[in-house]
Structure formats: structure tokens, C-alpha cells
Design a protein around this motif. Structure first.
Motif, PDB file in Angstrom:
ATOM      1  N   ASP A 107      93.240-114.409  -2.741  1.00  0.00           N
ATOM      2  CA  ASP A 107      93.224-115.509  -3.704  1.00  0.00           C
ATOM      3  C   ASP A 107      93.796-116.747  -3.026  1.00  0.00           C
ATOM      4  OD1 ASP A 107      93.378-117.256  -5.816  1.00  0.00           O
ATOM      5  OD2 ASP A 107      94.690-116.002  -7.045  1.00  0.00           O
ATOM      6  N   LEU A 108      92.940-117.727  -2.788  1.00  0.00           N
ATOM      7  CA  LEU A 108      93.365-118.947  -2.108  1.00  0.00           C
ATOM      8  C   LEU A 108      93.711-120.065  -3.086  1.00  0.00           C
ATOM      9  CD1 LEU A 108      90.820-118.964   0.849  1.00  0.00           C
ATOM     10  CD2 LEU A 108      93.194-118.146   0.830  1.00  0.00           C
ATOM     11  N   HIS A 109      93.634-119.765  -4.376  1.00  0.00           N
ATOM     12  CA  HIS A 109      93.971-120.770  -5.376  1.00  0.00           C
ATOM     13  C   HIS A 109      95.426-121.211  -5.210  1.00  0.00           C
ATOM     14  CE1 HIS A 109      95.439-122.063  -9.357  1.00  0.00           C
ATOM     15  NE2 HIS A 109      94.302-122.736  -9.324  1.00  0.00           N
ATOM     16  N   GLY A 110      95.647-122.499  -5.170  1.00  0.00           N
ATOM     17  CA  GLY A 110      96.998-123.020  -5.059  1.00  0.00           C
ATOM     18  C   GLY A 110      97.520-123.101  -3.640  1.00  0.00           C
ATOM     19  N   LYS A 111      96.748-122.651  -2.679  1.00  0.00           N
ATOM     20  CA  LYS A 111      97.153-122.756  -1.269  1.00  0.00           C
ATOM     21  C   LYS A 111      96.679-124.123  -0.781  1.00  0.00           C
ATOM     22  CE  LYS A 111      98.585-118.584  -1.592  1.00  0.00           C
ATOM     23  NZ  LYS A 111      99.635-118.478  -2.542  1.00  0.00           N
ATOM     24  N   ASN A 112      97.582-125.101  -0.770  1.00  0.00           N
ATOM     25  CA  ASN A 112      97.200-126.492  -0.588  1.00  0.00           C
ATOM     26  C   ASN A 112      97.241-127.006   0.850  1.00  0.00           C
ATOM     27  OD1 ASN A 112      96.704-126.886  -3.346  1.00  0.00           O
ATOM     28  ND2 ASN A 112      98.879-127.107  -3.727  1.00  0.00           N
ATOM     29  N   SER A 113      97.462-126.135   1.797  1.00  0.00           N
ATOM     30  CA  SER A 113      97.469-126.565   3.192  1.00  0.00           C
ATOM     31  C   SER A 113      96.837-125.475   4.042  1.00  0.00           C
ATOM     32  CB  SER A 113      98.899-126.836   3.672  1.00  0.00           C
ATOM     33  OG  SER A 113      99.625-125.624   3.760  1.00  0.00           O
TER      34      SER A 113
ATOM     35  N   LYS B  97      99.285-122.643   4.584  1.00  0.00           N
ATOM     36  CA  LYS B  97      99.425-121.717   3.449  1.00  0.00           C
ATOM     37  C   LYS B  97      98.210-120.797   3.341  1.00  0.00           C
ATOM     38  CE  LYS B  97     103.389-123.037   1.799  1.00  0.00           C
ATOM     39  NZ  LYS B  97     104.550-122.182   1.917  1.00  0.00           N
ATOM     40  N   ILE B  98      97.034-121.333   3.608  1.00  0.00           N
ATOM     41  CA  ILE B  98      95.816-120.513   3.577  1.00  0.00           C
ATOM     42  C   ILE B  98      95.907-119.412   4.626  1.00  0.00           C
ATOM     43  CG2 ILE B  98      93.343-120.523   4.114  1.00  0.00           C
ATOM     44  CD1 ILE B  98      93.277-123.339   2.823  1.00  0.00           C
ATOM     45  N   HIS B  99      96.295-119.777   5.838  1.00  0.00           N
ATOM     46  CA  HIS B  99      96.382-118.783   6.909  1.00  0.00           C
ATOM     47  C   HIS B  99      97.498-117.770   6.649  1.00  0.00           C
ATOM     48  CE1 HIS B  99      93.249-120.147   9.603  1.00  0.00           C
ATOM     49  NE2 HIS B  99      93.615-121.382   9.329  1.00  0.00           N
ATOM     50  N   GLU B 100      98.594-118.207   6.036  1.00  0.00           N
ATOM     51  CA  GLU B 100      99.659-117.266   5.671  1.00  0.00           C
ATOM     52  C   GLU B 100      99.135-116.239   4.671  1.00  0.00           C
ATOM     53  OE1 GLU B 100     102.946-119.617   4.262  1.00  0.00           O
ATOM     54  OE2 GLU B 100     103.449-120.315   6.278  1.00  0.00           O
TER      55      GLU B 100
ATOM     56  N   ALA C 115      89.739-128.110  -5.137  1.00  0.00           N
ATOM     57  CA  ALA C 115      91.063-128.277  -4.527  1.00  0.00           C
ATOM     58  C   ALA C 115      91.020-129.396  -3.496  1.00  0.00           C
ATOM     59  CB  ALA C 115      91.502-126.974  -3.868  1.00  0.00           C
ATOM     60  N   LYS C 116      92.196-129.967  -3.234  1.00  0.00           N
ATOM     61  CA  LYS C 116      92.304-131.035  -2.230  1.00  0.00           C
ATOM     62  C   LYS C 116      91.830-130.549  -0.860  1.00  0.00           C
ATOM     63  CE  LYS C 116      96.643-131.888  -2.894  1.00  0.00           C
ATOM     64  NZ  LYS C 116      97.995-132.455  -2.800  1.00  0.00           N
ATOM     65  N   ASN C 117      92.013-129.278  -0.594  1.00  0.00           N
ATOM     66  CA  ASN C 117      91.671-128.726   0.720  1.00  0.00           C
ATOM     67  C   ASN C 117      90.328-127.987   0.721  1.00  0.00           C
ATOM     68  OD1 ASN C 117      92.360-126.600  -0.847  1.00  0.00           O
ATOM     69  ND2 ASN C 117      93.740-125.651   0.615  1.00  0.00           N
ATOM     70  N   ALA C 118      89.450-128.319  -0.217  1.00  0.00           N
ATOM     71  CA  ALA C 118      88.173-127.612  -0.343  1.00  0.00           C
ATOM     72  C   ALA C 118      87.350-127.688   0.951  1.00  0.00           C
ATOM     73  CB  ALA C 118      87.374-128.167  -1.511  1.00  0.00           C
ATOM     74  N   GLU C 119      87.450-128.786   1.659  1.00  0.00           N
ATOM     75  CA  GLU C 119      86.705-128.927   2.912  1.00  0.00           C
ATOM     76  C   GLU C 119      87.183-127.906   3.949  1.00  0.00           C
ATOM     77  OE1 GLU C 119      86.262-132.490   6.028  1.00  0.00           O
ATOM     78  OE2 GLU C 119      85.821-133.050   3.947  1.00  0.00           O
ATOM     79  N   TYR C 120      88.493-127.683   4.002  1.00  0.00           N
ATOM     80  CA  TYR C 120      89.026-126.696   4.950  1.00  0.00           C
ATOM     81  C   TYR C 120      88.652-125.276   4.516  1.00  0.00           C
ATOM     82  CZ  TYR C 120      91.955-124.502   8.416  1.00  0.00           C
ATOM     83  OH  TYR C 120      92.390-123.753   9.478  1.00  0.00           O
ATOM     84  N   ILE C 121      88.672-125.030   3.227  1.00  0.00           N
ATOM     85  CA  ILE C 121      88.277-123.712   2.728  1.00  0.00           C
ATOM     86  C   ILE C 121      86.822-123.429   3.102  1.00  0.00           C
ATOM     87  CG2 ILE C 121      87.836-122.357   0.643  1.00  0.00           C
ATOM     88  CD1 ILE C 121      90.422-123.588  -0.519  1.00  0.00           C
ATOM     89  N   GLU C 122      85.973-124.442   3.056  1.00  0.00           N
ATOM     90  CA  GLU C 122      84.578-124.259   3.485  1.00  0.00           C
ATOM     91  C   GLU C 122      84.511-123.839   4.951  1.00  0.00           C
ATOM     92  OE1 GLU C 122      81.714-124.229   1.753  1.00  0.00           O
ATOM     93  OE2 GLU C 122      82.883-124.497  -0.077  1.00  0.00           O
ATOM     94  N   LYS C 123      85.376-124.404   5.781  1.00  0.00           N
ATOM     95  CA  LYS C 123      85.436-124.003   7.191  1.00  0.00           C
ATOM     96  C   LYS C 123      85.880-122.551   7.324  1.00  0.00           C
ATOM     97  CE  LYS C 123      86.319-128.628   8.952  1.00  0.00           C
ATOM     98  NZ  LYS C 123      87.245-129.504   9.668  1.00  0.00           N
ATOM     99  N   ILE C 124      86.870-122.160   6.509  1.00  0.00           N
ATOM    100  CA  ILE C 124      87.334-120.766   6.493  1.00  0.00           C
ATOM    101  C   ILE C 124      86.168-119.842   6.150  1.00  0.00           C
ATOM    102  CG2 ILE C 124      88.746-119.108   5.182  1.00  0.00           C
ATOM    103  CD1 ILE C 124      90.557-120.677   6.968  1.00  0.00           C
TER     104      ILE C 124
END
Length: 100
Positions: A7-13, A16-19, A59-68
């Protein structure tokens, strides 16, 4: 088959996503917390594993999540032992998951 929900919801950096990925997928302590390291760890999984990734497309980091997600799908093509499933959380689903 091992099943993992991430669940990546709320992971704003990115950190945090990688953690969260490292925690859920039991990555080794030397995991580099970047896209290359993610690919490497995913392609090294040797047990059949279904990985469900859930995220907020607004999310603010949606672009990075797309890369993930791209890295995960690339790793899935390389490694026959993993299957990637992804889903966007809608606003109503977010409220439900917080209240559960």
C-alpha cells in the motif's frame, strides 16, 4: 505462491515508497532505495510471488509511482517468478481503508 500487498497510499516521497517496498518485500538491508535497486531485487526473487501495488493516482508523487510501476512490470517480464498487479485507490476507497 506468496502474496504481498504493498500500500503506497500516503507515502509522499521516493524514500518512503522504497522503505515500504523494502519492508513488504523483505528486501536485504543493502537495498539501495532507487529504481535500479528495485529492479535488481525484483528480478532476484526466486519464489513464485504475486505483488499487489495500491496507490493514489492523485498523490503529489504520482509521477514517481508511475516510474515504480514501470520498473515492476519490466522486472515481471524478466522474472517468471513474479506477477505484478496494480490498482489505483479512489477517494471513497481511501476513506474506507482509513476507517477500517
Amino acid at each position: 505462491m506468496k502474496k504481498v500487498i504493498v500500500d503506497l497510499h500516503g507515502k509522499n516521497s521516493a524514500e518512503k515508497i522504497h522503505e515500504q517496498l523494502a519492508k513488504c518485500l523483505d528486501f536485504p538491508p543493502h537495498y539501495g532505495k532507487n529504481l535500479d535497486a528495485l529492479y535488481d531485487c525484483l528480478t532476484e526473487i526466486s519464489r513464485d510471488t504475486c505483488i499487489g501495488l495500491f496507490y493514489d493516482p492523485n498523490a503529489k508523487n504520482a509521477e514517481y509511482i508511475e516510474k515504480i510501476l514501470c520498473v515492476c512490470y519490466d522486472a515481471e517480464e524478466e522474472n517468471e517468478h513474479i506477477a505484478i498487479i496494480s490498482s489505483q485507490l479512489s477517494r471513497s476507497e481511501e476513506r474506507f481503508s482509513r476507517n477500517a
